[in-house]
Design a protein around this motif. Sequence first.
Motif, PDB file in Angstrom:
ATOM      1  N   PRO A 168      15.524  22.993  10.125  1.00 10.68           N
ATOM      2  CA  PRO A 168      15.232  21.635   9.658  1.00 10.68           C
ATOM      3  C   PRO A 168      13.753  21.453   9.354  1.00 10.68           C
ATOM      4  O   PRO A 168      12.901  22.069  10.010  1.00 10.68           O
ATOM      5  CB  PRO A 168      15.660  20.762  10.844  1.00 10.68           C
ATOM      6  CG  PRO A 168      15.493  21.655  12.036  1.00 10.68           C
ATOM      7  CD  PRO A 168      15.826  23.041  11.564  1.00 10.68           C
ATOM      8  N   PRO A 169      13.443  20.615   8.390  1.00  9.20           N
ATOM      9  CA  PRO A 169      12.022  20.341   8.099  1.00  9.20           C
ATOM     10  C   PRO A 169      11.412  19.519   9.227  1.00  9.20           C
ATOM     11  O   PRO A 169      12.096  18.703   9.857  1.00  9.20           O
ATOM     12  CB  PRO A 169      12.080  19.536   6.795  1.00  9.20           C
ATOM     13  CG  PRO A 169      13.430  18.882   6.829  1.00  9.20           C
ATOM     14  CD  PRO A 169      14.343  19.856   7.514  1.00  9.20           C
ATOM     15  N   ARG A 170      10.159  19.762   9.504  1.00  5.32           N
ATOM     16  CA  ARG A 170       9.480  19.032  10.567  1.00  5.32           C
ATOM     17  C   ARG A 170       8.125  18.564  10.074  1.00  5.32           C
ATOM     18  O   ARG A 170       7.471  19.228   9.281  1.00  5.32           O
ATOM     19  CB  ARG A 170       9.289  19.933  11.805  1.00  5.32           C
ATOM     20  CG  ARG A 170      10.574  20.211  12.571  1.00  5.32           C
ATOM     21  CD  ARG A 170      10.299  21.071  13.781  1.00  5.32           C
ATOM     22  NE  ARG A 170      10.046  22.457  13.406  1.00  5.32           N
ATOM     23  CZ  ARG A 170       9.313  23.301  14.118  1.00  5.32           C
ATOM     24  NH1 ARG A 170       8.712  22.894  15.213  1.00  5.32           N
ATOM     25  NH2 ARG A 170       9.152  24.540  13.720  1.00  5.32           N
ATOM     26  N   THR A 171       7.720  17.413  10.564  1.00  4.08           N
ATOM     27  CA  THR A 171       6.381  16.907  10.252  1.00  4.08           C
ATOM     28  C   THR A 171       5.430  17.343  11.362  1.00  4.08           C
ATOM     29  O   THR A 171       5.827  17.467  12.517  1.00  4.08           O
ATOM     30  CB  THR A 171       6.382  15.369  10.171  1.00  4.08           C
ATOM     31  OG1 THR A 171       6.833  14.832  11.428  1.00  4.08           O
ATOM     32  CG2 THR A 171       7.316  14.904   9.070  1.00  4.08           C
ATOM     33  N   THR A 172       4.202  17.607  10.995  1.00  4.65           N
ATOM     34  CA  THR A 172       3.219  18.031  11.990  1.00  4.65           C
ATOM     35  C   THR A 172       1.918  17.289  11.796  1.00  4.65           C
ATOM     36  O   THR A 172       1.515  16.999  10.664  1.00  4.65           O
ATOM     37  CB  THR A 172       2.964  19.549  11.914  1.00  4.65           C
ATOM     38  OG1 THR A 172       1.995  19.911  12.913  1.00  4.65           O
ATOM     39  CG2 THR A 172       2.469  19.971  10.549  1.00  4.65           C
ATOM     40  N   GLU A 173       1.301  16.952  12.902  1.00  4.83           N
ATOM     41  CA  GLU A 173      -0.013  16.319  12.871  1.00  4.83           C
ATOM     42  C   GLU A 173      -1.072  17.240  13.463  1.00  4.83           C
ATOM     43  O   GLU A 173      -2.216  16.845  13.629  1.00  4.83           O
ATOM     44  CB  GLU A 173       0.028  14.997  13.658  1.00  4.83           C
ATOM     45  CG  GLU A 173       1.047  14.000  13.113  1.00  4.83           C
ATOM     46  CD  GLU A 173       1.155  12.756  13.986  1.00  4.83           C
ATOM     47  OE1 GLU A 173       0.505  12.748  15.053  1.00  4.83           O
ATOM     48  OE2 GLU A 173       1.877  11.819  13.608  1.00  4.83           O
TER      49      GLU A 173
END
Length: 409
Positions: A184-189
Amino acid sequence: MKPDITSNISLYRWSRFLRSLIFWQAVWFLYFQDILSGAQAILLYVVLDVAVTVLEVPSGYMSDRLGRRKTLIASAAVTLIGVSLLGFGSSFAVFIAAQILIGAGGAFSSGTDEAMLYESLAAVDREDEIEAQEVIAWRFSFIGLALSAVTGGALALLDPRLPFIATGVAMAGLLWVTWRFVEPPRTTEIPEGSELLRLSQLGDNFRNPVLLWFFALAVLMYCFSHLPFIFGQPFILQAVTDIGLTSSAPLVSGLITALMMGISVAVSLVALKLRDRLGLALLLLSAFGLQIAISGVMALTDSAVVFVFLLLRMVPDALSRPFILGRIQPLLSDDSRATWLSLKSFVGRLVFALALSAGAISTTNAGLMPYADIARILTIATLIGVTALVLLALSAGKIAVTAPKNSDC
């Protein structure tokens, strides 16, 4: 986003079903105790928990770094090897190696499969379904546990190794299913290499009173869920011995476990309605209270009434696990979600392993653990549980222990 990301949602259910096909679940203690001793059988379970404990947080970190799919494939592969060693091994050393591998498999999946589901739902803007989807997945798990319990008990009458071999076949199926997952795509900070920021996020989670409350509850419920699993089997053996059915103990244990899971499936059908009617805090505290009551009854008597309470062992999980996950997942970031979930399991397993080790030291070194030893251990656990329940109830009124209302299933 890959077009077939939604396939993860259905694959997740089947992966939970296959992972729950633990054909040896109702007979493992009887099997080990027959070959070894009661104390060694407990220590083998401790080895399993220690293995998971050691790898729990590193595996969560690996999942956050390398991806959910790769971590779940590794989980299925090492579990397959471990159960194969249990099926074909014969020495304490081989059993220890097998438990370590099975523990590694459990560590790799812990938190990762749940993170996979939430992130797959979030990728298609369906994250508000997390509770409902987890309830469905738990039904799949309970059905798998029920089918494998009674089947495993019957297989053990033919050959005590067959339940472990059958579990190996199920793990091969799990490996095939996990191979079909889509990352799954994930957002990262967090910039690449900034691991201190990742640790800082975990620290922030521990300063969140809601996450901290759920963390403590999850650790306690893990421990109390496993007490009847450990001590229920020798109790069943003693009970069937008293009525002259010693040779049928594996099958009786399997039937009881199957009934236990069947009841939990039925309860899961009304779990969402109970959550809406009672509120999340009361539902979770009631589930924990039921766990304590089961241990308390087992500590008070070795009569047939215990069988009734053993049948309720998984009901608290049906009423708590999906809602705990549904409440805390939106509060976690993609960068540290699996690490946090693994850390929660890590602490639960560590506490339980230490408690079991103390219990094993205090028991006799006979092949069959006497009821007096079981009662002493469970009495202490019950007193600790009641104290913890009171503290959780008092603190629940000071924080927002609530979950958003999600779609039914």
